[in-house]
Design a protein around this motif. Structure first.
Motif, PDB file in Angstrom:
ATOM      1  N   GLY A  17      39.131  17.785 -16.387  1.00  0.00           N
ATOM      2  CA  GLY A  17      38.862  16.368 -15.952  1.00  0.00           C
ATOM      3  C   GLY A  17      39.538  15.395 -16.759  1.00  0.00           C
ATOM      4  N   LEU A  18      39.639  15.755 -18.080  1.00  0.00           N
ATOM      5  CA  LEU A  18      40.191  14.713 -18.874  1.00  0.00           C
ATOM      6  C   LEU A  18      41.779  15.173 -19.147  1.00  0.00           C
ATOM      7  N   THR A  19      42.419  16.111 -18.579  1.00  0.00           N
ATOM      8  CA  THR A  19      43.692  16.305 -18.576  1.00  0.00           C
ATOM      9  C   THR A  19      44.667  16.235 -17.589  1.00  0.00           C
ATOM     10  N   GLY A  20      43.843  15.667 -16.476  1.00  0.00           N
ATOM     11  CA  GLY A  20      44.657  15.536 -15.311  1.00  0.00           C
ATOM     12  C   GLY A  20      43.849  15.270 -14.091  1.00  0.00           C
ATOM     13  N   ILE A  21      42.735  15.940 -14.007  1.00  0.00           N
ATOM     14  CA  ILE A  21      41.845  16.185 -12.665  1.00  0.00           C
ATOM     15  C   ILE A  21      40.566  15.332 -12.922  1.00  0.00           C
ATOM     16  N   PRO A  22      40.372  13.968 -12.507  1.00  0.00           N
ATOM     17  CA  PRO A  22      39.389  13.186 -12.931  1.00  0.00           C
ATOM     18  C   PRO A  22      37.984  14.006 -12.467  1.00  0.00           C
ATOM     19  N   LEU A  23      37.095  14.034 -13.494  1.00  0.00           N
ATOM     20  CA  LEU A  23      35.702  14.323 -12.985  1.00  0.00           C
ATOM     21  C   LEU A  23      34.903  13.185 -13.147  1.00  0.00           C
ATOM     22  N   ASN A  24      34.586  12.399 -12.217  1.00  0.00           N
ATOM     23  CA  ASN A  24      33.727  11.159 -12.254  1.00  0.00           C
ATOM     24  C   ASN A  24      34.300  10.103 -13.150  1.00  0.00           C
ATOM     25  N   GLY A  25      35.829  10.068 -12.957  1.00  0.00           N
ATOM     26  CA  GLY A  25      36.627   9.074 -13.670  1.00  0.00           C
ATOM     27  C   GLY A  25      37.161   9.650 -14.739  1.00  0.00           C
ATOM     28  N   GLY A  26      36.906  10.705 -15.676  1.00  0.00           N
ATOM     29  CA  GLY A  26      37.086  11.234 -16.716  1.00  0.00           C
ATOM     30  C   GLY A  26      37.420  10.215 -17.921  1.00  0.00           C
ATOM     31  N   ASP A  27      36.695   9.009 -18.008  1.00  0.00           N
ATOM     32  CA  ASP A  27      36.948   7.985 -18.940  1.00  0.00           C
ATOM     33  C   ASP A  27      37.040   8.425 -20.438  1.00  0.00           C
ATOM     34  N   LEU A  28      37.867   7.885 -20.986  1.00  0.00           N
ATOM     35  CA  LEU A  28      38.059   7.859 -22.289  1.00  0.00           C
ATOM     36  C   LEU A  28      37.677   6.720 -23.182  1.00  0.00           C
ATOM     37  N   SER A  29      36.705   6.784 -24.227  1.00  0.00           N
ATOM     38  CA  SER A  29      36.472   5.641 -24.773  1.00  0.00           C
ATOM     39  C   SER A  29      36.048   5.832 -26.186  1.00  0.00           C
ATOM     40  N   ALA A  30      36.092   4.810 -27.066  1.00  0.00           N
ATOM     41  CA  ALA A  30      35.498   4.883 -28.447  1.00  0.00           C
ATOM     42  C   ALA A  30      34.069   4.548 -28.642  1.00  0.00           C
ATOM     43  N   TYR A  31      33.335   4.073 -27.205  1.00  0.00           N
ATOM     44  CA  TYR A  31      31.911   3.952 -27.555  1.00  0.00           C
ATOM     45  C   TYR A  31      31.296   4.476 -26.131  1.00  0.00           C
ATOM     46  N   HIS A  32      30.249   5.365 -26.431  1.00  0.00           N
ATOM     47  CA  HIS A  32      29.489   5.938 -25.387  1.00  0.00           C
ATOM     48  C   HIS A  32      28.132   5.629 -25.500  1.00  0.00           C
ATOM     49  N   ASN A  33      27.445   5.349 -24.473  1.00  0.00           N
ATOM     50  CA  ASN A  33      25.822   5.382 -24.272  1.00  0.00           C
ATOM     51  C   ASN A  33      25.483   6.312 -23.393  1.00  0.00           C
ATOM     52  N   PHE A  34      24.417   7.051 -23.927  1.00  0.00           N
ATOM     53  CA  PHE A  34      23.379   8.084 -22.978  1.00  0.00           C
ATOM     54  C   PHE A  34      22.018   7.575 -22.787  1.00  0.00           C
ATOM     55  N   ALA A  35      21.813   6.927 -21.881  1.00  0.00           N
ATOM     56  CA  ALA A  35      20.522   6.112 -21.470  1.00  0.00           C
ATOM     57  C   ALA A  35      19.257   7.211 -21.684  1.00  0.00           C
ATOM     58  N   GLN A  36      19.385   8.436 -21.489  1.00  0.00           N
ATOM     59  CA  GLN A  36      18.262   9.022 -21.686  1.00  0.00           C
ATOM     60  C   GLN A  36      18.543  10.577 -22.389  1.00  0.00           C
ATOM     61  N   VAL A  37      17.828  10.785 -23.474  1.00  0.00           N
ATOM     62  CA  VAL A  37      17.865  11.944 -24.488  1.00  0.00           C
ATOM     63  C   VAL A  37      16.505  12.773 -24.429  1.00  0.00           C
ATOM     64  N   ALA A  38      16.478  14.004 -24.177  1.00  0.00           N
ATOM     65  CA  ALA A  38      15.055  14.573 -24.034  1.00  0.00           C
ATOM     66  C   ALA A  38      15.070  15.900 -25.013  1.00  0.00           C
ATOM     67  N   ASP A  39      14.160  16.102 -25.833  1.00  0.00           N
ATOM     68  CA  ASP A  39      14.156  17.139 -26.846  1.00  0.00           C
ATOM     69  C   ASP A  39      12.740  17.772 -27.072  1.00  0.00           C
ATOM     70  N   GLY A  40      12.429  18.975 -27.214  1.00  0.00           N
ATOM     71  CA  GLY A  40      11.243  19.505 -27.478  1.00  0.00           C
ATOM     72  C   GLY A  40      10.730  20.222 -26.329  1.00  0.00           C
TER      73      GLY A  40
END
Length: 157
Positions: A17-40
């Motif tokens: 996805g990041l080298t030619g075939i985009p998966l959901n845009g295949g966006d490259l960025s210096a900032y990423h936000n993950f709105a939900q994380v679960a652990d335990g």
């Protein structure tokens, strides 16, 4: 399919996805936000980070609770709320929470990098040590505009 095979399969899709075939845009960025994380309990969140550049890129992954304060987790055997790593040139870094808490805890994570990278998170549900299901979660970058639509309802008697 075993967990390791499944991870390698998704890793391959992510790399493609990041080298030619985009998966959901295949966006490259210096900032990423993950709105939900679960652990335990039966939940773990894994992060797959791709450096398409020809040089090392340093990243910082910070976990926050719902109040925005630092959330202490165990990530790849290290306990803290903020973690710094380097991704090798044209390399992949996998980070995962360790599920050491008996109860499920949730929050969100922000990732900053010294260059543009690809980033994706995976929610994983386990029964004991057996992976039951996995869902990929795309990151979001900074928002430039936010639109809130409000409808006013008047009740006339």
């Amino acid at each position: 399919m075993e967990a390791k095979q499944l991870f390698l399969f998704f890793s391959l899709l992510f790399l493609i996805g990041l080298t030619g075939i985009p998966l959901n845009g295949g966006d490259l960025s210096a900032y990423h936000n993950f709105a939900q994380v679960a652990d335990g309990g039966d939940y773990r969140t894994s992060f797959l980070l791709l450096n398409p550049q020809d040089e090392y890129i340093q990243i910082t992954l910070t976990f926050r609770n719902d109040s925005g304060e630092g959330w202490v987790v165990s990530l790849n055997g290290v306990v803290g709320s903020s973690f710094t790593h380097s991704i090798p040139p044209r390399g992949v870094l996998r980070l995962e929470t360790d599920r050491i808490s008996a109860s499920v805890k949730t929050g969100w994570a922000e990732l900053t990098a010294q260059g543009e990278i690809g980033a994706q998170a995976f929610f994983e549900v386990y029964s004991g040590e057996q992976l039951i299901t996995q869902a990929a979660v795309e990151s979001t970058g900074p928002l430039h505009n936010v639109y809130l639509f409000v409808e006013e309802l008047s009740l006339i008697h």
